[in-house]
Design a protein around this motif. Structure first.
Motif, PDB file in Angstrom:
ATOM      1  N   TYR A 309      38.054 -55.182  46.591  1.00 51.78           N
ATOM      2  CA  TYR A 309      36.716 -55.715  46.598  1.00 51.78           C
ATOM      3  C   TYR A 309      36.419 -56.680  45.508  1.00 51.78           C
ATOM      4  CZ  TYR A 309      31.676 -55.172  45.421  1.00 51.78           C
ATOM      5  OH  TYR A 309      30.326 -55.397  45.102  1.00 51.78           O
ATOM      6  N   GLY A 310      36.803 -56.169  44.303  1.00 51.68           N
ATOM      7  CA  GLY A 310      36.680 -56.985  43.028  1.00 51.68           C
ATOM      8  C   GLY A 310      37.342 -58.148  42.936  1.00 51.68           C
ATOM      9  N   ARG A 311      38.620 -58.274  43.602  1.00 56.56           N
ATOM     10  CA  ARG A 311      39.440 -59.507  43.472  1.00 56.56           C
ATOM     11  C   ARG A 311      38.831 -60.342  44.568  1.00 56.56           C
ATOM     12  NH1 ARG A 311      43.604 -55.650  44.125  1.00 56.56           N
ATOM     13  NH2 ARG A 311      43.895 -56.109  46.395  1.00 56.56           N
ATOM     14  N   GLU A 312      38.468 -59.891  45.765  1.00 61.67           N
ATOM     15  CA  GLU A 312      37.966 -60.755  46.920  1.00 61.67           C
ATOM     16  C   GLU A 312      36.715 -61.351  46.510  1.00 61.67           C
ATOM     17  OE1 GLU A 312      39.821 -61.861  49.293  1.00 61.67           O
ATOM     18  OE2 GLU A 312      41.377 -60.809  48.393  1.00 61.67           O
ATOM     19  N   VAL A 313      35.508 -60.484  45.750  1.00 67.39           N
ATOM     20  CA  VAL A 313      34.220 -60.929  45.649  1.00 67.39           C
ATOM     21  C   VAL A 313      33.914 -61.528  44.179  1.00 67.39           C
ATOM     22  CG1 VAL A 313      31.921 -60.058  45.895  1.00 67.39           C
ATOM     23  CG2 VAL A 313      33.519 -59.391  47.459  1.00 67.39           C
ATOM     24  N   PHE A 314      34.702 -61.024  43.176  1.00 70.84           N
ATOM     25  CA  PHE A 314      34.353 -61.280  41.866  1.00 70.84           C
ATOM     26  C   PHE A 314      35.502 -62.086  41.181  1.00 70.84           C
ATOM     27  CE2 PHE A 314      31.507 -57.743  43.012  1.00 70.84           C
ATOM     28  CZ  PHE A 314      30.393 -58.368  42.692  1.00 70.84           C
ATOM     29  N   GLY A 315      36.606 -62.502  41.965  1.00 67.11           N
ATOM     30  CA  GLY A 315      37.741 -62.882  41.395  1.00 67.11           C
ATOM     31  C   GLY A 315      38.543 -62.379  40.513  1.00 67.11           C
ATOM     32  N   LEU A 316      38.351 -60.951  40.221  1.00 65.94           N
ATOM     33  CA  LEU A 316      38.713 -60.284  39.204  1.00 65.94           C
ATOM     34  C   LEU A 316      40.329 -60.214  39.066  1.00 65.94           C
ATOM     35  CD1 LEU A 316      36.693 -57.184  39.233  1.00 65.94           C
ATOM     36  CD2 LEU A 316      36.443 -59.077  37.510  1.00 65.94           C
ATOM     37  N   ARG A 317      41.149 -60.477  38.083  1.00 71.51           N
ATOM     38  CA  ARG A 317      42.512 -60.498  38.086  1.00 71.51           C
ATOM     39  C   ARG A 317      43.211 -59.142  37.871  1.00 71.51           C
ATOM     40  NH1 ARG A 317      44.086 -65.685  35.342  1.00 71.51           N
ATOM     41  NH2 ARG A 317      46.001 -65.017  35.106  1.00 71.51           N
ATOM     42  N   PRO A 318      44.177 -58.724  38.760  1.00 73.55           N
ATOM     43  CA  PRO A 318      44.599 -57.374  38.603  1.00 73.55           C
ATOM     44  C   PRO A 318      45.142 -57.157  37.223  1.00 73.55           C
ATOM     45  CG  PRO A 318      45.562 -58.469  40.649  1.00 73.55           C
ATOM     46  CD  PRO A 318      44.842 -59.492  39.901  1.00 73.55           C
ATOM     47  N   THR A 319      44.970 -56.042  36.598  1.00 71.55           N
ATOM     48  CA  THR A 319      45.543 -55.759  35.262  1.00 71.55           C
ATOM     49  C   THR A 319      46.720 -54.918  35.371  1.00 71.55           C
ATOM     50  OG1 THR A 319      44.179 -53.765  35.122  1.00 71.55           O
ATOM     51  CG2 THR A 319      43.092 -55.636  34.544  1.00 71.55           C
ATOM     52  N   ALA A 324      41.354 -48.939  36.261  1.00 68.94           N
ATOM     53  CA  ALA A 324      40.376 -49.946  35.307  1.00 68.94           C
ATOM     54  C   ALA A 324      39.891 -51.362  36.291  1.00 68.94           C
ATOM     55  CB  ALA A 324      41.393 -50.532  34.361  1.00 68.94           C
ATOM     56  N   ASP A 325      40.781 -51.609  37.344  1.00 69.37           N
ATOM     57  CA  ASP A 325      40.221 -52.680  38.289  1.00 69.37           C
ATOM     58  C   ASP A 325      39.138 -52.425  38.848  1.00 69.37           C
ATOM     59  OD1 ASP A 325      42.348 -54.019  37.107  1.00 69.37           O
ATOM     60  OD2 ASP A 325      43.285 -53.878  38.635  1.00 69.37           O
ATOM     61  N   ALA A 326      39.325 -51.098  39.430  1.00 68.61           N
ATOM     62  CA  ALA A 326      38.095 -50.617  40.215  1.00 68.61           C
ATOM     63  C   ALA A 326      36.645 -50.497  39.448  1.00 68.61           C
ATOM     64  CB  ALA A 326      38.319 -49.094  40.817  1.00 68.61           C
ATOM     65  N   LEU A 327      36.655 -50.070  38.070  1.00 64.49           N
ATOM     66  CA  LEU A 327      35.624 -50.158  37.322  1.00 64.49           C
ATOM     67  C   LEU A 327      35.068 -51.382  36.997  1.00 64.49           C
ATOM     68  CD1 LEU A 327      36.771 -46.970  35.177  1.00 64.49           C
ATOM     69  CD2 LEU A 327      34.854 -46.863  36.655  1.00 64.49           C
ATOM     70  N   SER A 328      35.968 -52.292  36.673  1.00 64.46           N
ATOM     71  CA  SER A 328      35.468 -53.550  36.773  1.00 64.46           C
ATOM     72  C   SER A 328      34.674 -53.986  37.697  1.00 64.46           C
ATOM     73  CB  SER A 328      36.645 -54.676  36.373  1.00 64.46           C
ATOM     74  OG  SER A 328      37.529 -54.058  35.302  1.00 64.46           O
ATOM     75  N   ALA A 329      35.216 -53.631  38.871  1.00 68.38           N
ATOM     76  CA  ALA A 329      34.350 -54.290  40.220  1.00 68.38           C
ATOM     77  C   ALA A 329      32.917 -53.696  40.210  1.00 68.38           C
ATOM     78  CB  ALA A 329      35.308 -53.801  41.447  1.00 68.38           C
ATOM     79  N   ILE A 330      32.844 -52.499  39.769  1.00 67.84           N
ATOM     80  CA  ILE A 330      31.517 -51.732  39.608  1.00 67.84           C
ATOM     81  C   ILE A 330      30.740 -52.523  38.607  1.00 67.84           C
ATOM     82  CG2 ILE A 330      30.453 -49.377  39.441  1.00 67.84           C
ATOM     83  CD1 ILE A 330      33.008 -48.123  40.387  1.00 67.84           C
ATOM     84  N   ASP A 331      31.275 -52.568  37.540  1.00 69.32           N
ATOM     85  CA  ASP A 331      30.516 -53.143  36.694  1.00 69.32           C
ATOM     86  C   ASP A 331      30.165 -54.609  36.791  1.00 69.32           C
ATOM     87  OD1 ASP A 331      30.762 -51.219  34.747  1.00 69.32           O
ATOM     88  OD2 ASP A 331      32.558 -52.309  33.674  1.00 69.32           O
ATOM     89  N   GLU A 332      30.982 -55.372  37.924  1.00 63.41           N
ATOM     90  CA  GLU A 332      30.482 -56.802  38.113  1.00 63.41           C
ATOM     91  C   GLU A 332      29.285 -56.563  39.171  1.00 63.41           C
ATOM     92  OE1 GLU A 332      31.340 -59.662  37.370  1.00 63.41           O
ATOM     93  OE2 GLU A 332      32.938 -59.368  36.019  1.00 63.41           O
ATOM     94  N   THR A 333      29.383 -55.532  40.060  1.00 61.96           N
ATOM     95  CA  THR A 333      28.299 -55.284  41.116  1.00 61.96           C
ATOM     96  C   THR A 333      27.110 -55.159  40.393  1.00 61.96           C
ATOM     97  OG1 THR A 333      29.866 -54.420  42.495  1.00 61.96           O
ATOM     98  CG2 THR A 333      27.736 -53.926  43.194  1.00 61.96           C
ATOM     99  N   ARG A 334      26.935 -54.126  39.384  1.00 63.63           N
ATOM    100  CA  ARG A 334      25.749 -53.967  38.500  1.00 63.63           C
ATOM    101  C   ARG A 334      25.286 -55.435  37.768  1.00 63.63           C
ATOM    102  NH1 ARG A 334      27.341 -49.795  35.872  1.00 63.63           N
ATOM    103  NH2 ARG A 334      26.120 -48.024  36.973  1.00 63.63           N
ATOM    104  N   ALA A 335      26.275 -55.973  37.404  1.00 59.53           N
ATOM    105  CA  ALA A 335      25.859 -57.393  36.422  1.00 59.53           C
ATOM    106  C   ALA A 335      25.204 -58.393  37.819  1.00 59.53           C
ATOM    107  CB  ALA A 335      27.142 -57.920  35.952  1.00 59.53           C
ATOM    108  N   PHE A 336      25.997 -58.226  38.874  1.00 55.29           N
ATOM    109  CA  PHE A 336      25.154 -59.451  39.967  1.00 55.29           C
ATOM    110  C   PHE A 336      23.815 -58.793  40.240  1.00 55.29           C
ATOM    111  CE2 PHE A 336      25.026 -59.933  44.663  1.00 55.29           C
ATOM    112  CZ  PHE A 336      24.311 -61.327  44.435  1.00 55.29           C
ATOM    113  N   PHE A 337      23.654 -57.785  40.304  1.00 54.13           N
ATOM    114  CA  PHE A 337      22.101 -57.357  40.572  1.00 54.13           C
ATOM    115  C   PHE A 337      21.378 -57.611  39.451  1.00 54.13           C
ATOM    116  CE2 PHE A 337      24.009 -53.951  43.651  1.00 54.13           C
ATOM    117  CZ  PHE A 337      24.146 -54.685  44.780  1.00 54.13           C
ATOM    118  N   ALA A 338      21.868 -57.181  38.174  1.00 50.65           N
ATOM    119  CA  ALA A 338      20.969 -57.606  37.055  1.00 50.65           C
ATOM    120  C   ALA A 338      20.836 -59.038  36.943  1.00 50.65           C
ATOM    121  CB  ALA A 338      21.624 -56.940  35.831  1.00 50.65           C
ATOM    122  N   SER A 339      21.900 -59.909  37.266  1.00 57.28           N
ATOM    123  CA  SER A 339      21.452 -61.282  37.184  1.00 57.28           C
ATOM    124  C   SER A 339      20.296 -61.866  37.884  1.00 57.28           C
ATOM    125  CB  SER A 339      22.701 -62.063  37.415  1.00 57.28           C
ATOM    126  OG  SER A 339      22.967 -62.066  38.989  1.00 57.28           O
TER     127      SER A 339
END
Ligand code: NZQ
Ligand code: ZN
Length: 394
Positions: A309-319, A324-339
């Motif tokens: 989900y993080g790769r496909e929706v937020f363009g996150l590069r696999p590390t 860690a990638d899963a947690l980054s996807a969650i951070d991005e989700t929270r940041a999107f709502f905050a934005s």
């Protein structure tokens, strides 16, 4: 892919001046006396109600009206609507508004053809087929109720908010004019966008493996919503941005985006308890707080799914580290709502260290009635898990 049965009977009239076709389209469908059902003030103040009345009048359709639906719609007004329908021989219900008005209209349409008290149906969930046909003039893209089979009604006396699902209450016709949404305040626009995005998250994360046709539909709509959200907030009268968001809101919840999956819906269950605990809490704002907390609590069941989900929706590069990638996807989700200007903690919704345990004690008994135990699909949750997720959201 899991077996499924799915029906989507809604006829859509989409675009500028769509609401001016209400008379013509309802006459074609045999409507003679319509209940016009609307909210607090926006439909009246904008002149929308008058335009719909003019359209009905020119088509020779009579109406009775009932306004005053509040956000998190309540059973008492539903009962008034049911009584009006029975007294006046109403044969169609037309909701003019968003999820709250549409859900109230759905409950009225069910109750109008029921001899007992309509709340009994919300308690028993009994399947019913005799339901008045429903039309919708949508004014806020969010809940997706304009084509969904669900309605969610609050009962303040019982401190409950509970849903009723029935394909027979899917609206027969929905009029969707994006221009009607130009007047939405930024908070309502943002809460609506959050809600529709969460309708996809509820479907995307479950215990079924990948279902590419459904997954890709979900991801495509998520990406569209993410791209259009800042545009619509920066330019509230940008027709194309509003139009994309409006159609996306319908696609997020009408059902196609979940076929072949079990879907999860734990977070919606927990949010509905929040908005029953405090009826001032906006559904989308409650979700913005609860979804990232739920994600943090459950992601380890299947971190690959979150990384995908993080790769496909937020363009996150696999590390190379999927956790860690899963947690980054969650951070991005929270940041999107905050934005979007949404809250990120229960504190911002008025629940503090001092009140959280009382709130949990209030919410868990009705959560258990509404969702059962265990509940959810991505991870099966107990009431203790739910309490932990509320605490995590603080
Ligand atoms: O009452 P008015 O004056 O119309 O103001 C409304 C309301 O205060 C305002 N508004 C709506 N259109 C407007 C506007 N203001 C200016 N210009 C316009 N064009 O917006 C406020 C919120 O309206 P509401 O209908 O409450 O919003 P929403 O569509 O988000 O609906 C939320 C309800 O839907 C339920 C939620 O739980 C909540 O009760 N849901 C229903 C679902 C379903 N039936 O399938 C699924 C969802 O997950 C959700 O649970
Ligand atoms: Zn929702």
């Amino acid at each position: 892919m899991e077996n499924f049965e799915f029906v989507s009977p809604t006829y859509f009239v989409f675009g500028k001046e769509a609401e001016c076709k209400t008379g013509e389209k309802l006459a074609e469908r045999g409507a003679q006396k319509v209940l016009l059902h609307y909210g607090g003030k926006s439909a009246k103040e904008s002149g929308l109600l008058d335009r719909i009345k003019a359209s009905l009048e020119s088509a020779g359709i009579a109406w009775v009206e009932l306004g005053g639906v509040r956000p998190n719609p309540e059973i008492r007004l539903v009962r008034e609507g049911v009584a009006l329908c029975k007294e006046h021989g109403v044969d169609w219900v037309c909701a003019i508004g968003g999820g709250s008005v549409i859900d109230s209209a759905k409950a009225i349409a069910v109750g109008a053809r029921y001899e007992g008290d309509v709340w009994e149906i919300y308690e028993s969930k009994e399947p019913r087929t005799d339901i008045l046909p429903i039309a919708v003039v949508l004014t806020i893209p969010a809940a997706g109720s304009e084509a969904s089979k669900n309605a969610v009604i609050s009962n303040d006396e019982l401190g409950m908010k509970t849903g009723y699902a029935n394909n027979g209450q899917r609206p027969k016709i929905a009029f969707m004019n994006p221009e009607l949404t130009f007047t939405l305040p930024p908070f309502q626009t943002a809460a609506g966008i959050t809600d529709m995005f969460c309708h996809l998250l509820e479907r995307f994360f479950d215990d079924v493996g990948s279902v590419p046709v459904t997954d890709n539909l979900c991801l495509s709509i998520m990406n569209t919503v993410r791209a259009e959200a800042p545009r619509v907030l920066a330019e509230p009268d940008n027709y194309d941005a509003r139009a994309n968001i409006m159609w996306a809101g319908m696609l997020c919840h009408q059902g196609y985006a979940g076929v072949g999956r079990h879907e999860d819906w734990a977070t919606h269950g927990m949010e509905h308890e929040l908005s029953a605990y405090d009826t001032e809490i906006t559904h989308g704002a409650g979700l913005a707080v609860m979804f990232p907390a739920w994600m943090e609590y459950v992601y380890s069941e299947n971190p690959d799914r979150f990384a995908f989900y993080g790769r496909e929706v937020f363009g996150l590069r696999p590390t190379g580290d999927v956790e860690a990638d899963a947690l980054s996807a969650i951070d991005e989700t929270r940041a999107f709502f905050a934005s979007l200007g949404m809250p990120t903690t229960l504190g911002e919704l008025g629940i503090s260290e001092d009140t959280i345990e009382d709130a949990i004690d209030f919410m868990l008994p009705t959560l258990k009635i509404n969702k059962g135990e265990p509940f959810g699909s991505f991870k099966k949750l107990t009431m203790e898990d739910a309490a932990n997720i509320y605490r995590l959201a603080l």
